[in-house]
Write a protein that holds these residues in place. Structure first.
Motif, short mmCIF file in Angstrom:
data_model
loop_
_atom_site.label_atom_id
_atom_site.label_comp_id
_atom_site.label_asym_id
_atom_site.label_seq_id
_atom_site.Cartn_x
_atom_site.Cartn_y
_atom_site.Cartn_z
N PHE A 1 -1.42 -9.52 -5.40
CA PHE A 1 -1.86 -8.35 -4.63
C PHE A 1 -0.99 -8.08 -3.41
O PHE A 1 -1.15 -7.05 -2.75
CB PHE A 1 -3.32 -8.54 -4.21
N LEU A 2 -0.08 -8.98 -3.10
CA LEU A 2 0.79 -8.80 -1.94
C LEU A 2 1.63 -7.53 -2.08
O LEU A 2 2.14 -7.22 -3.16
CB LEU A 2 1.73 -9.99 -1.81
N GLY A 3 1.76 -6.79 -0.99
CA GLY A 3 2.58 -5.59 -1.00
C GLY A 3 3.00 -5.21 0.40
O GLY A 3 2.75 -5.92 1.38
N ASP A 4 3.62 -4.04 0.51
CA ASP A 4 4.15 -3.60 1.80
C ASP A 4 3.17 -2.73 2.58
O ASP A 4 3.37 -2.48 3.76
CB ASP A 4 5.45 -2.81 1.58
N LYS A 5 2.12 -2.27 1.93
CA LYS A 5 1.18 -1.37 2.58
C LYS A 5 -0.18 -2.04 2.74
O LYS A 5 -0.60 -2.84 1.91
CB LYS A 5 1.03 -0.08 1.76
N ALA A 6 -0.89 -1.67 3.82
CA ALA A 6 -2.23 -2.18 4.06
C ALA A 6 -3.16 -1.71 2.92
O ALA A 6 -2.99 -0.63 2.37
CB ALA A 6 -2.74 -1.66 5.40
N PRO A 7 -4.13 -2.55 2.51
CA PRO A 7 -4.51 -3.82 3.13
C PRO A 7 -3.84 -5.04 2.50
O PRO A 7 -4.35 -6.15 2.60
CB PRO A 7 -6.02 -3.85 2.85
N PHE A 8 -2.70 -4.84 1.86
CA PHE A 8 -2.08 -5.92 1.09
C PHE A 8 -0.84 -6.49 1.76
O PHE A 8 -0.08 -7.22 1.13
CB PHE A 8 -1.72 -5.40 -0.31
N ASP A 9 -0.66 -6.22 3.04
CA ASP A 9 0.60 -6.53 3.71
C ASP A 9 0.57 -7.77 4.58
O ASP A 9 1.63 -8.25 5.00
CB ASP A 9 1.05 -5.34 4.54
N ASN A 10 -0.60 -8.32 4.88
CA ASN A 10 -0.65 -9.54 5.70
C ASN A 10 -1.95 -10.29 5.44
O ASN A 10 -2.86 -9.77 4.77
CB ASN A 10 -0.45 -9.24 7.18
#
Length: 349
Positions: free
Chosen positions: A14-23
């Motif tokens: 689920f990690l990505g560059d945009k919220a909610p997947f960014d941190n």
């Protein structure tokens, strides 16, 4: 008996560059809103500074506070990519080099040492985070020879496993020093991919108590391995449970090897929970039977369904399958209260 903890979710997919997947903060909040109680955290710089976590209790306390404020807890750290790099056959050097730090790319020996050090740091970080289990891959030296054509030279498999054990033994010892288990995800592409290969490895590390298993039935469906019997055989070593569905529908054209097809066309493919063929009712029953002590962790991988739908449905699926174990036997009401003297009389002793 123990009630399985959960539901939890593995964050890697689920990690990505945009919220909610960014941190980590955003992902923890997102997971909690879906009903998850735990998050399995891949060792990725967007989520955790591994070196800092290995050396700073203050930093680890801050991480724990962040996820607690969101409403979840960390179940395990995971070093799949770093573990993969502990052992890489030269055929895969180019493909796997991107998993490593830039300063060791193009240098297999340096890359291996970097990976080993990463695992040792993960041991320290896991302990500072109060975790007792860690997730990883084994890496592979023999995988290109999994199908014996041309005939494998005598001793090749033995030599590969000897070397794999040599590299992992100091890592396992480092985890032992801090009281943390390593749970290998038995996975095609790794030298540890089924029960027999795990046993080969375990023998070479002298039955090391920290060498354990992440149970993921989806990989066994694709190999046509009996995943329920696997639990019967290896339950004492199963420390982590990935709840991931799969299906295997062979045709007249393709079977287990997949014919180089993409994931949507392969006879064996991963599916969102409930969309595949795995009998999770039986799996959760066996886990309860054997007092599995850990979490039920969704790992979402599906070529068809949107990941956010899979995550949302997965929380309820796991919650529904967790068995709250009985605190007493169902037939206790019929106990006769017979004492030892009466038992001997009943038996005619």
């Amino acid at each position: 008996m123990k009630t399985i903890k959960g539901p939890a979710i593995y964050l890697a997919q689920f990690l990505g560059d945009k919220a909610p997947f960014d941190n980590l903060d955003n992902l923890a909040t997102w997971a909690a809103k879906l009903g998850y109680k735990g998050i399995q955290v891949p060792v990725d710089s967007r989520l955790i500074d591994l070196e800092k976590a290995a050396s700073s209790q203050t930093y680890c306390d801050e991480l724990l506070g962040t996820v607690a404020d969101a409403g979840v807890e960390i179940t395990e750290l995971a070093t799949h990519l770093q573990g993969q790099l502990v052992a890489v056959h030269p055929a895969y050097d180019e493909l796997f080099d991107g998993f490593a730090a830039p300063n060791v790319r193009g240098n297999p020996a340096a890359r291996t040492e970097w990976a080993i050090q990463q695992l040792k740091l993960a041991a320290q970080a896991s302990r500072r985070l109060g975790l007792d289990t860690h997730v990883s891959f084994s890496g592979a030296l023999a995988w290109p020879y999994v199908y014996p054509w041309p005939q494998r030279p005598a001793g090749l498999v033995e030599a590969a496993f000897d070397e794999l054990a040599r590299r992992w033994r100091p890592i396992l010892d480092a985890f032992d020093e801090v009281g943390v288990d390593v749970a290998y995800e038995l996975h095609p592409g790794e030298d540890l991919h089924d029960g027999v290969t795990f046993e080969r490895f375990l023998e070479r590390v002298d039955g090391h108590s920290r060498a354990n298993i992440l149970f993921d039935p989806s990989h066994y469906v694709l190999q046509q391995l009996d995943y329920l019997s696997f639990i019967d055989i290896y339950h004492e070593r199963i420390k982590v449970f990935h709840v991931k569905d799969a299906e295997f529908r062979p045709t007249g054209r393709a079977g287990v090897y997949g014919s180089y097809s993409g994931w949507t066309e392969r006879p064996g493919r991963f599916r969102s929970l409930g969309d595949g063929q795995i009998d999770f009712g039986a799996i959760f029953s066996k886990m309860a039977q054997y007092d599995y002590p850990g979490w039920a962790v969704l790992e979402w991988e599906c070529a068809l369904k949107h990941p956010e739908d899979g995550a949302r449905e997965g929380a309820e699926f796991i919650r529904r399958h967790i068995i709250r174990v009985a605190e007493k036997s169902f037939d206790d009401f019929a106990g006769s209260g017979v004492d030892q003297a009466q038992i001997k009389k009943v038996l005619g002793l």
